[in-house]
Design a protein around this motif. Structure first.
Motif, PDB file in Angstrom:
ATOM      1  N   SER A 260       0.689  -1.169   0.086  1.00 24.32           N
ATOM      2  CA  SER A 260       0.042   0.214   0.111  1.00 24.32           C
ATOM      3  C   SER A 260       0.804   1.046  -0.108  1.00 24.32           C
ATOM      4  O   SER A 260       2.055   1.392   0.848  1.00 24.32           O
ATOM      5  CB  SER A 260      -0.952  -0.132   1.184  1.00 24.32           C
ATOM      6  N   LEU A 261       0.589   2.140  -0.973  1.00 24.09           N
ATOM      7  CA  LEU A 261       1.299   3.321  -0.938  1.00 24.09           C
ATOM      8  C   LEU A 261       0.927   4.413   0.110  1.00 24.09           C
ATOM      9  O   LEU A 261       1.712   4.831   0.718  1.00 24.09           O
ATOM     10  CB  LEU A 261       0.848   4.191  -2.086  1.00 24.09           C
ATOM     11  N   LYS A 262      -0.210   4.215   0.652  1.00 20.00           N
ATOM     12  CA  LYS A 262      -0.830   4.873   1.881  1.00 20.00           C
ATOM     13  C   LYS A 262       0.067   4.749   3.208  1.00 20.00           C
ATOM     14  O   LYS A 262       0.484   5.807   3.832  1.00 20.00           O
ATOM     15  CB  LYS A 262      -2.295   4.832   2.018  1.00 20.00           C
ATOM     16  N   GLU A 263       0.432   3.337   3.156  1.00 19.85           N
ATOM     17  CA  GLU A 263       1.047   3.105   4.325  1.00 19.85           C
ATOM     18  C   GLU A 263       2.601   3.520   4.393  1.00 19.85           C
ATOM     19  O   GLU A 263       3.173   3.668   5.349  1.00 19.85           O
ATOM     20  CB  GLU A 263       1.177   1.315   4.584  1.00 19.85           C
ATOM     21  N   GLN A 264       3.150   3.420   3.218  1.00 18.86           N
ATOM     22  CA  GLN A 264       4.374   3.755   2.670  1.00 18.86           C
ATOM     23  C   GLN A 264       4.605   5.174   2.956  1.00 18.86           C
ATOM     24  O   GLN A 264       5.703   5.845   3.439  1.00 18.86           O
ATOM     25  CB  GLN A 264       4.954   3.433   1.454  1.00 18.86           C
ATOM     26  N   LEU A 265       3.862   6.238   2.576  1.00 18.01           N
ATOM     27  CA  LEU A 265       3.661   7.564   2.745  1.00 18.01           C
ATOM     28  C   LEU A 265       3.606   7.904   4.196  1.00 18.01           C
ATOM     29  O   LEU A 265       4.186   8.753   4.768  1.00 18.01           O
ATOM     30  CB  LEU A 265       2.302   8.116   2.117  1.00 18.01           C
ATOM     31  N   LEU A 266       2.958   6.737   5.035  1.00 18.98           N
ATOM     32  CA  LEU A 266       2.880   7.241   6.335  1.00 18.98           C
ATOM     33  C   LEU A 266       4.308   6.972   7.197  1.00 18.98           C
ATOM     34  O   LEU A 266       4.675   7.941   8.103  1.00 18.98           O
ATOM     35  CB  LEU A 266       1.825   6.435   7.136  1.00 18.98           C
ATOM     36  N   GLU A 267       4.754   6.104   6.451  1.00 12.71           N
ATOM     37  CA  GLU A 267       6.254   5.555   7.215  1.00 12.71           C
ATOM     38  C   GLU A 267       7.321   6.635   7.105  1.00 12.71           C
ATOM     39  O   GLU A 267       8.113   6.906   7.644  1.00 12.71           O
ATOM     40  CB  GLU A 267       6.744   4.381   6.691  1.00 12.71           C
ATOM     41  N   VAL A 268       7.055   7.536   5.826  1.00 11.78           N
ATOM     42  CA  VAL A 268       8.064   8.386   5.387  1.00 11.78           C
ATOM     43  C   VAL A 268       7.803   9.760   5.455  1.00 11.78           C
ATOM     44  O   VAL A 268       8.321  10.696   4.933  1.00 11.78           O
ATOM     45  CB  VAL A 268       8.571   8.164   3.979  1.00 11.78           C
ATOM     46  N   ARG A 269       6.809  10.213   6.400  1.00  8.13           N
ATOM     47  CA  ARG A 269       6.202  11.345   6.628  1.00  8.13           C
ATOM     48  C   ARG A 269       7.297  12.508   7.290  1.00  8.13           C
ATOM     49  O   ARG A 269       7.339  13.588   6.759  1.00  8.13           O
ATOM     50  CB  ARG A 269       5.019  11.476   7.416  1.00  8.13           C
ATOM     51  N   SER A 270       8.138  12.047   8.237  1.00 11.78           N
ATOM     52  CA  SER A 270       8.741  12.827   8.880  1.00 11.78           C
ATOM     53  C   SER A 270      10.123  13.259   7.865  1.00 11.78           C
ATOM     54  O   SER A 270      10.725  14.368   7.769  1.00 11.78           O
ATOM     55  CB  SER A 270       9.568  12.033  10.175  1.00 11.78           C
ATOM     56  N   LYS A 271      10.413  12.039   7.075  1.00 10.75           N
ATOM     57  CA  LYS A 271      11.315  12.231   6.106  1.00 10.75           C
ATOM     58  C   LYS A 271      11.053  13.267   5.069  1.00 10.75           C
ATOM     59  O   LYS A 271      11.705  14.097   4.527  1.00 10.75           O
ATOM     60  CB  LYS A 271      11.939  10.875   5.667  1.00 10.75           C
ATOM     61  N   ASP A 272       9.750  12.996   4.770  1.00 12.40           N
ATOM     62  CA  ASP A 272       9.319  13.745   3.497  1.00 12.40           C
ATOM     63  C   ASP A 272       9.192  15.219   3.836  1.00 12.40           C
ATOM     64  O   ASP A 272       9.591  16.283   3.317  1.00 12.40           O
ATOM     65  CB  ASP A 272       7.891  13.464   3.124  1.00 12.40           C
ATOM     66  N   ALA A 273       8.940  15.661   5.285  1.00 10.72           N
ATOM     67  CA  ALA A 273       8.693  17.008   5.815  1.00 10.72           C
ATOM     68  C   ALA A 273      10.078  17.663   6.011  1.00 10.72           C
ATOM     69  O   ALA A 273      10.327  18.808   5.904  1.00 10.72           O
ATOM     70  CB  ALA A 273       8.086  16.904   7.220  1.00 10.72           C
ATOM     71  N   ILE A 274      10.937  16.835   6.298  1.00  8.90           N
ATOM     72  CA  ILE A 274      12.320  17.394   6.356  1.00  8.90           C
ATOM     73  C   ILE A 274      12.961  17.975   4.664  1.00  8.90           C
ATOM     74  O   ILE A 274      13.626  18.855   4.900  1.00  8.90           O
ATOM     75  CB  ILE A 274      13.564  16.460   6.948  1.00  8.90           C
ATOM     76  N   LEU A 275      12.800  16.926   3.842  1.00  9.76           N
ATOM     77  CA  LEU A 275      13.173  17.159   2.464  1.00  9.76           C
ATOM     78  C   LEU A 275      12.149  18.285   1.830  1.00  9.76           C
ATOM     79  O   LEU A 275      12.749  18.860   0.972  1.00  9.76           O
ATOM     80  CB  LEU A 275      13.155  16.140   1.690  1.00  9.76           C
ATOM     81  N   GLY A 276      10.871  18.387   2.130  1.00 13.83           N
ATOM     82  CA  GLY A 276      10.070  19.143   1.569  1.00 13.83           C
ATOM     83  C   GLY A 276       9.382  18.664   0.302  1.00 13.83           C
ATOM     84  O   GLY A 276       8.736  19.291  -0.741  1.00 13.83           O
ATOM     85  N   TYR A 277       9.518  17.253   0.094  1.00  9.23           N
ATOM     86  CA  TYR A 277       8.761  16.727  -1.176  1.00  9.23           C
ATOM     87  C   TYR A 277       8.492  15.122  -0.861  1.00  9.23           C
ATOM     88  O   TYR A 277       8.956  14.726   0.010  1.00  9.23           O
ATOM     89  CB  TYR A 277       9.544  16.898  -2.395  1.00  9.23           C
ATOM     90  N   THR A 278       7.783  14.706  -1.753  1.00  9.67           N
ATOM     91  CA  THR A 278       7.326  13.230  -1.654  1.00  9.67           C
ATOM     92  C   THR A 278       8.162  12.271  -2.319  1.00  9.67           C
ATOM     93  O   THR A 278       8.459  12.241  -3.379  1.00  9.67           O
ATOM     94  CB  THR A 278       5.700  13.091  -2.214  1.00  9.67           C
ATOM     95  N   THR A 279       8.703  11.363  -1.394  1.00 12.72           N
ATOM     96  CA  THR A 279       9.668  10.344  -1.930  1.00 12.72           C
ATOM     97  C   THR A 279       9.204   8.983  -2.165  1.00 12.72           C
ATOM     98  O   THR A 279       9.843   8.041  -2.814  1.00 12.72           O
ATOM     99  CB  THR A 279      10.738  10.161  -0.711  1.00 12.72           C
ATOM    100  N   LYS A 280       7.902   8.778  -2.156  1.00 12.67           N
ATOM    101  CA  LYS A 280       7.409   7.423  -2.277  1.00 12.67           C
ATOM    102  C   LYS A 280       6.085   7.672  -3.282  1.00 12.67           C
ATOM    103  O   LYS A 280       5.358   8.948  -3.168  1.00 12.67           O
ATOM    104  CB  LYS A 280       7.034   6.589  -1.218  1.00 12.67           C
TER     105      LYS A 280
END
Length: 367
Positions: free
Chosen positions: A234-254
């Motif tokens: 599931s993409l939704k689960e993967q996006l949940l896992e990388v939220r902190s990382k994406d917030a630091i980078l400022g873009y969506t990594t998955k």
């Protein structure tokens, strides 16, 4: 389906041209920079509402001019189709079918299926994953409008999620609840996009391998491997896992915007080990498979544009490609080359109806 007539005004280096084409093979001969490829690009433009080479519309206007016009008269399923595109610099372009303007350009995609093979296709091998995603999506979009709609909606949602991430980064905020809506939308759209890309590759690969084996005389093994984050669930689960990382980078990594195609020759990346001839054979086979795929799914034989196709191919591979082009599986074909006698010899051997055009300094003259 075929294009009967092309009218150009101020398109690239062609200030004015009116050309009547053969429904079989059309050969454009001239020096490099004469304008041969620009004629092919104009035909491509009428199918896809954009240039194959330059996405900035205003840069396709002839130097020191303010507008361009590209018009084509087609025969499609025994009916005439008139397609018009006009652009004035700094204004919206107008795209019309039979004098009626489209509300959305995406409505036109797929009406006039087309496959182009060009030296610039080496970007598929040498550049990043974006080029290979564009290849997949461009083929699927020619016969599946819901896919194109999903892709456009996915990209809009992705922009919104990235904007939210940038806000979180700037504010150094940990309030990730703002991402819930976009994650839900991306999940639903990504699953449909992913499923159709999988089906496309699964069907394309054996046809691609068939064409490569024919052109190369079965001397090499090639493969396409589809790579996606959604292979892992599931993409939704993967996006949940990388939220902190994406917030630091400022873009969506998955997501499916990171998908890729792995291009292999003998089990190794073709970019690293293939000769120029092998790379060209790989790309030609890929595009011929694309042709067969589109024809199967929408019932119309695409127009085929072959730009400088025989360069870097040895005689054996050129002859096998020639045999393919001469078969009835192909309808209207355009070929450019700098060598008049060589091209004339090639097309005469096909036994098909053909026309030859001399191109020089933006002027196109029938032989």
């Amino acid at each position: 389906m075929h294009i009967k007539h092309l009218n150009l005004i101020n398109f690239k280096n062609i200030t004015q041209a009116e050309i009547e084409f053969s429904s079989g093979i059309n050969c454009l001969v001239g020096e490099n920079g004469a304008g041969k490829t620009n004629v092919l690009d104009a035909i491509y433009y009428l199918s896809f509402c954009k240039s194959y080479f330059n996405s900035v519309d205003s840069q396709n206007v002839t130097h020191e001019q303010e507008f361009f016009v590209v018009q084509g008269q087609y025969e499609r399923q025994n009916e005439d189709e008139h397609i018009y595109c006009g652009l004035k610099k700094s204004q919206k372009k107008h795209f019309k079918r039979n004098k009626k303007e489209y509300g959305k350009l995406s409505e036109h995609i797929g009406l006039l299926p087309l496959v182009m093979i060009s030296p610039s296709d080496e970007q598929l091998i040498n550049e990043g994953s974006e080029q290979r995603r564009k290849y997949m999506d461009g083929v699927i979009s020619q016969y599946d409008k819901p896919f194109l709609d999903d892709l456009m909606r996915y990209n809009r949602s992705l922009l919104q999620r990235n904007a939210t991430l940038k806000q979180l980064k700037e504010r150094q905020s940990r309030d990730f609840s703002m991402l819930d809506l976009w994650d839900e939308q991306l999940e639903q759209l990504a699953q449909r996009i992913y499923g159709k890309r999988i089906d496309f590759i699964k069907e394309l690969v054996p046809v691609f391998q068939k064409y490569y084996a024919y052109i190369s005389d079965g001397k090499e093994e090639i493969a396409l491997n589809y790579k996606s984050h959604l292979h892992n669930g599931s993409l939704k689960e993967q996006l949940l896992e990388v939220r902190s990382k994406d917030a630091i980078l400022g873009y969506t990594t998955k997501g499916v915007h990171k998908d890729d195609l792995e291009l292999l020759l003998g089990g190794y990346p073709i970019k690293k080990i293939a000769s120029q001839g092998q790379k060209k054979t790989f790309l030609i086979a890929l595009k011929l498979a694309q042709y067969e795929f589109i024809h199967k799914h929408n019932g119309i034989k695409p127009i085929v544009l072959l730009d400088d196709i025989f360069d870097k191919l040895d005689d054996a591979r050129s002859n096998r490609l020639l045999q393919l082009v001469s078969e009835d599986v192909f309808n209207q074909v355009f070929i450019t080359d700098t060598n008049r006698s060589y091209l004339l010899d090639i097309v005469e051997r096909t036994g098909k109806d053909f026309k030859l055009f001399d191109v020089a300094q933006g002027q196109v003259l029938a032989d």
